[in-house]
Design a protein around this motif. Structure first.
Motif, PDB file in Angstrom:
ATOM      1  N   ILE A 237       0.838  -1.206   0.000  1.00 23.00           N
ATOM      2  CA  ILE A 237       0.000   0.000   0.000  1.00 23.00           C
ATOM      3  C   ILE A 237       0.864   1.242   0.000  1.00 23.00           C
ATOM      4  O   ILE A 237       0.534   2.250  -0.655  1.00 23.00           O
ATOM      5  CB  ILE A 237      -0.949  -0.032   1.213  1.00 23.00           C
ATOM      6  CG1 ILE A 237      -1.919  -1.214   1.066  1.00 23.00           C
ATOM      7  CG2 ILE A 237      -1.714   1.284   1.341  1.00 23.00           C
ATOM      8  CD1 ILE A 237      -2.891  -1.380   2.203  1.00 23.00           C
ATOM      9  N   ASP A 238       1.996   1.204   0.693  1.00 21.80           N
ATOM     10  CA  ASP A 238       2.917   2.344   0.678  1.00 21.80           C
ATOM     11  C   ASP A 238       3.425   2.608  -0.742  1.00 21.80           C
ATOM     12  O   ASP A 238       3.588   3.766  -1.146  1.00 21.80           O
ATOM     13  CB  ASP A 238       4.107   2.087   1.604  1.00 21.80           C
ATOM     14  CG  ASP A 238       3.704   2.111   3.076  1.00 21.80           C
ATOM     15  OD1 ASP A 238       2.637   2.678   3.387  1.00 21.80           O
ATOM     16  OD2 ASP A 238       4.455   1.560   3.900  1.00 21.80           O
ATOM     17  N   GLU A 239       3.666   1.542  -1.488  1.00 21.57           N
ATOM     18  CA  GLU A 239       4.114   1.708  -2.875  1.00 21.57           C
ATOM     19  C   GLU A 239       3.000   2.292  -3.742  1.00 21.57           C
ATOM     20  O   GLU A 239       3.263   3.072  -4.661  1.00 21.57           O
ATOM     21  CB  GLU A 239       4.570   0.364  -3.445  1.00 21.57           C
ATOM     22  CG  GLU A 239       5.877  -0.155  -2.863  1.00 21.57           C
ATOM     23  CD  GLU A 239       7.051   0.778  -3.161  1.00 21.57           C
ATOM     24  OE1 GLU A 239       7.058   1.401  -4.240  1.00 21.57           O
ATOM     25  OE2 GLU A 239       7.947   0.880  -2.301  1.00 21.57           O
ATOM     26  N   ARG A 240       1.764   1.924  -3.453  1.00 15.54           N
ATOM     27  CA  ARG A 240       0.630   2.522  -4.178  1.00 15.54           C
ATOM     28  C   ARG A 240       0.592   4.025  -3.945  1.00 15.54           C
ATOM     29  O   ARG A 240       0.397   4.810  -4.861  1.00 15.54           O
ATOM     30  CB  ARG A 240      -0.683   1.918  -3.693  1.00 15.54           C
ATOM     31  CG  ARG A 240      -0.796   0.420  -3.742  1.00 15.54           C
ATOM     32  CD  ARG A 240      -1.119  -0.107  -5.099  1.00 15.54           C
ATOM     33  NE  ARG A 240      -1.514  -1.502  -5.020  1.00 15.54           N
ATOM     34  CZ  ARG A 240      -1.487  -2.341  -6.060  1.00 15.54           C
ATOM     35  NH1 ARG A 240      -1.087  -1.924  -7.240  1.00 15.54           N
ATOM     36  NH2 ARG A 240      -1.858  -3.605  -5.913  1.00 15.54           N
ATOM     37  N   ILE A 241       0.785   4.418  -2.698  1.00 15.73           N
ATOM     38  CA  ILE A 241       0.774   5.850  -2.353  1.00 15.73           C
ATOM     39  C   ILE A 241       1.910   6.571  -3.052  1.00 15.73           C
ATOM     40  O   ILE A 241       1.750   7.688  -3.571  1.00 15.73           O
ATOM     41  CB  ILE A 241       0.851   6.028  -0.828  1.00 15.73           C
ATOM     42  CG1 ILE A 241      -0.404   5.456  -0.154  1.00 15.73           C
ATOM     43  CG2 ILE A 241       1.032   7.493  -0.470  1.00 15.73           C
ATOM     44  CD1 ILE A 241      -0.359   5.485   1.345  1.00 15.73           C
ATOM     45  N   THR A 243       3.319   5.786  -5.852  1.00 13.86           N
ATOM     46  CA  THR A 243       2.953   5.938  -7.268  1.00 13.86           C
ATOM     47  C   THR A 243       1.941   7.053  -7.463  1.00 13.86           C
ATOM     48  O   THR A 243       2.040   7.840  -8.400  1.00 13.86           O
ATOM     49  CB  THR A 243       2.364   4.606  -7.781  1.00 13.86           C
ATOM     50  OG1 THR A 243       3.324   3.569  -7.637  1.00 13.86           O
ATOM     51  CG2 THR A 243       1.976   4.733  -9.263  1.00 13.86           C
ATOM     52  N   LEU A 244       0.980   7.126  -6.562  1.00 11.84           N
ATOM     53  CA  LEU A 244      -0.033   8.182  -6.625  1.00 11.84           C
ATOM     54  C   LEU A 244       0.606   9.555  -6.571  1.00 11.84           C
ATOM     55  O   LEU A 244       0.254  10.453  -7.354  1.00 11.84           O
ATOM     56  CB  LEU A 244      -1.019   8.012  -5.469  1.00 11.84           C
ATOM     57  CG  LEU A 244      -2.023   9.149  -5.239  1.00 11.84           C
ATOM     58  CD1 LEU A 244      -3.013   9.216  -6.396  1.00 11.84           C
ATOM     59  CD2 LEU A 244      -2.755   8.946  -3.914  1.00 11.84           C
ATOM     60  N   MET A 245       1.548   9.756  -5.688  1.00 15.80           N
ATOM     61  CA  MET A 245       2.151  11.075  -5.494  1.00 15.80           C
ATOM     62  C   MET A 245       3.130  11.428  -6.611  1.00 15.80           C
ATOM     63  O   MET A 245       3.489  12.594  -6.760  1.00 15.80           O
ATOM     64  CB  MET A 245       2.867  11.133  -4.143  1.00 15.80           C
ATOM     65  CG  MET A 245       1.933  10.928  -2.948  1.00 15.80           C
ATOM     66  SD  MET A 245       0.471  12.002  -2.972  1.00 15.80           S
ATOM     67  CE  MET A 245       1.243  13.608  -2.752  1.00 15.80           C
ATOM     68  N   ARG A 246       3.541  10.443  -7.407  1.00 14.01           N
ATOM     69  CA  ARG A 246       4.422  10.730  -8.550  1.00 14.01           C
ATOM     70  C   ARG A 246       3.647  11.201  -9.767  1.00 14.01           C
ATOM     71  O   ARG A 246       4.226  11.736 -10.714  1.00 14.01           O
ATOM     72  CB  ARG A 246       5.248   9.492  -8.933  1.00 14.01           C
ATOM     73  CG  ARG A 246       6.404   9.200  -8.022  1.00 14.01           C
ATOM     74  CD  ARG A 246       7.403   8.290  -8.702  1.00 14.01           C
ATOM     75  NE  ARG A 246       6.800   7.039  -9.122  1.00 14.01           N
ATOM     76  CZ  ARG A 246       6.781   5.946  -8.364  1.00 14.01           C
ATOM     77  NH1 ARG A 246       7.292   5.962  -7.152  1.00 14.01           N
ATOM     78  NH2 ARG A 246       6.212   4.825  -8.814  1.00 14.01           N
ATOM     79  N   GLU A 247       2.337  10.999  -9.799  1.00 16.39           N
ATOM     80  CA  GLU A 247       1.534  11.353 -10.964  1.00 16.39           C
ATOM     81  C   GLU A 247       1.455  12.862 -11.110  1.00 16.39           C
ATOM     82  O   GLU A 247       1.499  13.615 -10.138  1.00 16.39           O
ATOM     83  CB  GLU A 247       0.117  10.793 -10.833  1.00 16.39           C
ATOM     84  CG  GLU A 247       0.076   9.277 -10.892  1.00 16.39           C
ATOM     85  CD  GLU A 247      -1.337   8.758 -10.743  1.00 16.39           C
ATOM     86  OE1 GLU A 247      -2.244   9.584 -10.570  1.00 16.39           O
ATOM     87  OE2 GLU A 247      -1.515   7.546 -10.792  1.00 16.39           O
TER      88      GLU A 247
END
Length: 248
Positions: A237-241, A243-247
């Motif tokens: 889930i941390d990796e999902r976050i 990725t989200l913040m890199r968009e």
């Protein structure tokens, strides 16, 4: 307010006005109501013909997003994801009900409700993926009216030019009417090409970027809901976050 979009519109108009002035032309010669009516009304009439009325209205309403885009909600979503994950691990999946009731986002509310209801994780993911596809299809169909307008307006501008030339030919014996007919003929082409390339295409591209961003956030949220439902590792889930913040 997206001042870059406002500046872009003003710069596009300024380029036309300045160019016309430097060429020694009069600004009034570009102001032809007949040509404007032919191109604009004709273009949107053609777009309405190919589009469902509800989709057409939705596309027009989306125009405001070009100048007042939705706020960047990535940080809020990241915060919510952390809260959901912590609550699910500490108090169980049923504890997510309070977040479901407090959420103002329909997609997130649905995802949380599916978790609370104990839906199989694979079924949960299928339902959310279907929801994302339906949302993306509806939004992109609405955006497509601006792409369609950009495709039709140059051709309708040529139609206006032909109508202007017909007016000229009908009044060859009356020199006083020749000027207005010729003006409509050439200005219609300017309106058609100018609206397509300075406004309609840029609007469509800006809206497509906004829709893409919204879809990406829903995809990440759907993946997080699946991870929470399956009890996946917090690191995932941390990796999902991340990725989200890199968009962008």
């Amino acid at each position: 307010m997206d001042w870059a979009s406002v500046a872009g519109v003003l710069l596009a108009l300024a380029g036309i006005v300045i160019g016309q002035t430097l060429e020694g032309g009069k600004l009034s010669s570009l102001l032809q109501p007949a040509a404007f009516a032919i191109v604009v009304v004709g273009t949107f009439g053609a777009v309405m013909l190919q589009t469902r009325f509800r989709t057409f209205v939705r596309g027009l309403r989306m125009l405001r997003l070009v100048f007042a885009p939705p706020a960047d909600s990535r940080a809020v979503l990241a915060r919510d994801i952390n809260a959901w994950n912590l609550a699910a691990r500490r108090d169980g999946l049923l504890s997510l009900e309070r977040y479901m009731l407090a959420s103002k986002d329909k997609f997130n509310t649905k995802g949380l409700r599916l978790i609370v209801d104990g839906i199989n994780p694979d079924k949960l993911r299928q339902i959310l993926d279907t929801e994302i596809t339906a949302f993306e299809t509806e939004e992109r169909q609405a955006v497509r009216i601006w792409e369609s307008a950009a495709g039709y307006s140059p051709t309708i501008g040529i139609l206006g030019a032909v109508l202007g030339l017909i007016h000229v030919m009908e009044n060859l014996t009356d020199p006083s009417k020749l000027g207005s007919g010729i003006a409509v003929a050439f200005v219609s082409t300017i309106y058609g090409v100018g609206l397509a390339n300075l406004f309609f295409y840029p609007i469509a591209n800006k809206l497509k970027a906004i829709v893409t961003q919204a879809v990406h956030q829903q995809e990440i949220a759907a993946a997080v809901f699946y991870d929470i439902a399956t009890g996946d590792h917090t690191r995932v889930i941390d990796e999902r976050i991340a990725t989200l913040m890199r968009e962008h």
